[in-house]
Design a protein around this motif. Structure first.
Motif, mmCIF file in Angstrom:
data_model
loop_
_atom_site.group_PDB
_atom_site.id
_atom_site.type_symbol
_atom_site.label_atom_id
_atom_site.label_comp_id
_atom_site.label_asym_id
_atom_site.label_seq_id
_atom_site.Cartn_x
_atom_site.Cartn_y
_atom_site.Cartn_z
ATOM 1 N N ASN A 105 11.601 -12.289 53.068
ATOM 2 C CA ASN A 105 12.736 -11.644 52.417
ATOM 3 C C ASN A 105 14.038 -12.283 52.842
ATOM 4 O OD1 ASN A 105 11.240 -8.480 52.088
ATOM 5 N ND2 ASN A 105 12.338 -9.490 50.434
ATOM 6 N N SER A 106 15.033 -12.081 52.019
ATOM 7 C CA SER A 106 16.400 -12.478 52.336
ATOM 8 C C SER A 106 17.306 -11.344 51.880
ATOM 9 C CB SER A 106 16.766 -13.775 51.602
ATOM 10 O OG SER A 106 16.908 -13.524 50.207
ATOM 11 N N GLN A 145 15.647 -8.463 49.258
ATOM 12 C CA GLN A 145 15.081 -7.304 49.944
ATOM 13 C C GLN A 145 14.924 -6.111 49.009
ATOM 14 O OE1 GLN A 145 14.038 -6.959 53.363
ATOM 15 N NE2 GLN A 145 13.141 -5.137 52.414
ATOM 16 N N PRO A 190 10.674 -5.467 48.059
ATOM 17 C CA PRO A 190 10.661 -4.853 49.388
ATOM 18 C C PRO A 190 9.451 -5.236 50.239
ATOM 19 C CG PRO A 190 10.188 -3.231 47.681
ATOM 20 C CD PRO A 190 10.667 -4.456 46.979
#
Length: 222
Positions: A67-68, A72, A76
């Motif tokens: 994720n970044s 996000q 998720p």
């Protein structure tokens, strides 16, 4: 077109198109040992990977990415996990997919995928990198630096800039990303992250002009 599109001048649009075209490698896709779908905000990468799998070009598809801050909320459970789920919905069999769920940047996409493949007894000689359309050149340069022993091809969704912007829904953001990726193409070789790529003068001039016009949200400190 979106309201954001109407705020972009024709001159800015033409400069963005120069950069968009430069980012794409124009490779003729051929059979490879492994394809790698590079995680991002763009679920089109998973769709393009599934389309290519169905043509019989490769037996193994790896999705890579954690994720970044920009992914996000949308993904998720992580980029690679969501990409896998989408590919399964599009008919790619589960046995053909490996998931690398931890990479936080393009370099890690390459190195962690290489390690995952090795752990599964796979040592490819040829790989196909599937990315966002404007990320082809940067992903190619990164892979050539970090995984020089493999032959690298690049592919992405076959979209023109206009259609890609419609799919994202934010013209200003897309132009910001075009500029940011070009900065990385130019700066990352100095940091040892990628091989150097020739940047034509007209592309460099378009980049500098769009920066002056404020398309800067995706720039890094350099």
């Amino acid at each position: 077109m979106t309201d954001t599109h109407q705020a972009i001048t024709e001159d800015q649009w033409q400069r963005a198109k120069l950069i968009w075209d430069y980012h794409q490698m124009g490779h003729d896709v051929a059979p490879v040992d492994v394809a790698i779908g590079l995680g991002s905000h763009d679920l089109g990468v998973a769709a393009a990977s599934a389309d290519l799998y169905r043509t019989g070009l490769f037996p193994v598809l790896v999705f890579t990415g954690g994720n970044s801050p920009t992914t996000q909320a949308r993904f998720p459970r992580g980029e690679a996990v969501h990409f896998r789920e989408h590919a399964l919905e599009l008919g790619v069999p589960d046995h053909a997919i490996l998931v690398e769920p931890n990479a936080a940047n393009t370099g890690q996409n390459i190195t962690l995928t290489r390690d995952l493949l090795a752990a599964n007894g796979i040592t490819p000689k040829t790989v196909l990198l599937v990315s966002k359309p404007y990320m082809e050149r940067r992903s190619f340069a990164t892979a050539r630096k970090l995984w020089p022993e493999v032959e690298v091809l690049c592919a992405s969704e076959p979209l023109e800039l206009d259609d890609y912007i419609k799919s994202i829904g934010d013209e200003k953001l897309v132009l910001d990303m075009l500029v940011g990726d070009l900065q990385r193409v130019m700066e990352y070789p100095k940091l040892g992250f990628a091989i150097a790529q020739d940047v034509p003068e007209e592309v460099r001039a378009a980049y500098e002009s769009l920066i002056r016009d404020g398309f800067t949200s995706r720039l890094i400190d350099s």
